[in-house]
Motif scaffolding. Sequence first.
Motif, PDB file in Angstrom:
ATOM      1  N   SER A 198      -3.385  -9.791   4.262  1.00  0.00           N
ATOM      2  CA  SER A 198      -3.553 -10.488   2.980  1.00  0.00           C
ATOM      3  C   SER A 198      -2.318 -10.405   2.105  1.00  0.00           C
ATOM      4  O   SER A 198      -2.292 -11.002   1.022  1.00  0.00           O
ATOM      5  CB  SER A 198      -4.770  -9.944   2.225  1.00  0.00           C
ATOM      6  OG  SER A 198      -4.658  -8.545   2.037  1.00  0.00           O
ATOM      7  N   LEU A 201      -0.894 -13.671   0.649  1.00  0.00           N
ATOM      8  CA  LEU A 201      -1.458 -14.318  -0.533  1.00  0.00           C
ATOM      9  C   LEU A 201      -0.622 -14.058  -1.775  1.00  0.00           C
ATOM     10  O   LEU A 201      -0.643 -14.858  -2.720  1.00  0.00           O
ATOM     11  CB  LEU A 201      -2.882 -13.820  -0.774  1.00  0.00           C
ATOM     12  CG  LEU A 201      -3.935 -14.179   0.280  1.00  0.00           C
ATOM     13  CD1 LEU A 201      -5.254 -13.510  -0.036  1.00  0.00           C
ATOM     14  CD2 LEU A 201      -4.112 -15.693   0.394  1.00  0.00           C
ATOM     15  N   LEU A 302      -7.210 -15.162  -7.195  1.00  0.00           N
ATOM     16  CA  LEU A 302      -7.413 -14.468  -5.923  1.00  0.00           C
ATOM     17  C   LEU A 302      -8.504 -13.403  -5.982  1.00  0.00           C
ATOM     18  O   LEU A 302      -9.403 -13.371  -5.129  1.00  0.00           O
ATOM     19  CB  LEU A 302      -6.088 -13.846  -5.460  1.00  0.00           C
ATOM     20  CG  LEU A 302      -4.966 -14.840  -5.160  1.00  0.00           C
ATOM     21  CD1 LEU A 302      -3.675 -14.093  -4.805  1.00  0.00           C
ATOM     22  CD2 LEU A 302      -5.360 -15.780  -4.015  1.00  0.00           C
ATOM     23  N   ASP A 317      -7.873 -13.454   4.439  1.00  0.00           N
ATOM     24  CA  ASP A 317      -7.031 -14.278   3.576  1.00  0.00           C
ATOM     25  C   ASP A 317      -7.048 -15.742   3.987  1.00  0.00           C
ATOM     26  O   ASP A 317      -6.938 -16.632   3.145  1.00  0.00           O
ATOM     27  CB  ASP A 317      -5.592 -13.750   3.593  1.00  0.00           C
ATOM     28  CG  ASP A 317      -5.075 -13.556   5.005  1.00  0.00           C
ATOM     29  OD1 ASP A 317      -5.646 -12.756   5.755  1.00  0.00           O
ATOM     30  OD2 ASP A 317      -4.102 -14.230   5.363  1.00  0.00           O
ATOM     31  N   LEU A 321      -7.837 -18.979   1.526  1.00  0.00           N
ATOM     32  CA  LEU A 321      -7.003 -20.186   1.424  1.00  0.00           C
ATOM     33  C   LEU A 321      -7.829 -21.442   1.681  1.00  0.00           C
ATOM     34  O   LEU A 321      -7.655 -22.468   1.005  1.00  0.00           O
ATOM     35  CB  LEU A 321      -5.843 -20.108   2.410  1.00  0.00           C
ATOM     36  CG  LEU A 321      -4.755 -19.091   2.069  1.00  0.00           C
ATOM     37  CD1 LEU A 321      -3.808 -18.897   3.245  1.00  0.00           C
ATOM     38  CD2 LEU A 321      -3.969 -19.535   0.840  1.00  0.00           C
TER      39      LEU A 321
END
Length: 440
Positions: A198, A201, A302, A317, A321
């Motif tokens: 992740s 991100l 997030l 992740d 998305l």
Amino acid sequence: MRRYLRVVVLCLACGFCSLLYAFSQLAVSLEEGAGGGGGKPQAAVASWLAGGGRGAVRGTGGAGPAAHPGGSGRCKDFSLCYWNPYWMLPSDVCGMNCFWEAAFRYSLKIQPVEKMHLAVVACGERLEETMTMLKSAIIFSMKPLQFHIFAEDQLHHSFKDRLDSWSFLQTFNYTLYPITFPTENAAEWKKLFKPCASQRLFLPLILKEVDSLLYVDTDILFLRPVDDIWSLLKKFNSTQIAAMAPEHEEPRIGWYNRFARHPYYGKTGVNSGVMLMNMTRMRRKYFKNDMTTVRLQWGDILMPLLKKYKLNITWGDQDLLNIVFFHNPESLFVFPCQWNYRPDHCIYGSNCQEAEEEGIFILHGNRGVYHDDKQPAFRAVYEALRSCSFEDDNIRSLLKPLELELQKTVHTYCGKIYKIFIKQLAKSVRDRYATSPKEK
């Protein structure tokens, strides 16, 4: 009459020489007035050509070229004035020909060479896989590369040693970063899906000075120059901020459309193993979402997404998305499957038509297929590039042995179409290494 002409010509010659002398004195005075120091940012533009320091840690730039031994350090064996603004030279560069070089540069309006920024996140036993990916990027690319490598602390020394041994190439620079997550929820982000995955991100928030970036997983192999996927940035329309490939081409074997318990992009979702980003746009955009009527920026969206969907997401992740771009579909540019070719595209039969026509551009060996015998076609390509050196002859000669290895894989579905694994690779080798070193 002839005597007068000779006098006129002599006067013109003297005047011209005087003018040159005046310009040279002006150059010296301007340089001294600017401090004469060596670390001008202009000189850094061409540092990758000059063979300066390669690596850096936590965003620090590599050291510039060392001063010439003895004397004041001026008059190197090369001149950088071609890359610097008119008359503005680093202190350690000889300015003998700068009048002509600067005038020539001004007349051609030459711009600094654009760097392509590539990021990867490596944790655990991913060093060798990552190095093979970076090698494949270097072998075929034409513009200089800037690598942003996020790795666990115990891997930094190994990365530095290996990458510094490639410094003779003078076509890339790199920066090593630690794995970092927002302090409040660091443990939760780190254990999401695979360790460190992740991290991707947060790249727009960490690399604040980088405008555009290509993120790739460690198990990526470039069979075509990075320049080509980088050029897709110019195809973004005014609303698009990122580009990815579909997760599946065939809905009957798709995962998201059959099993997902959360929103996802399009008919079959998108795969985040190869992600091209305009990060300036990502940082500026306010995203629609299903948590509040207020649009949120990247840094604010997030954690709320994770809190809402953490019990429903499987692929960490990548799922987040997919949720973001489900609500903001106008922000995503979707590129064909040949830019992110995975075992799913051939494991049950060929289902990436673009790869069948033009070959594979980027090979993605997810599910660990580079390191087991489940998909020998993928492993054959990986081993060929892993063992390949940077010598032109070695690169030109890798195709025939690779084809022989791929022919041994025809008992698998992916092996039956082995020619798509070398079609684009052969073109890349031919285009980049067709000429002998003497002809280059």
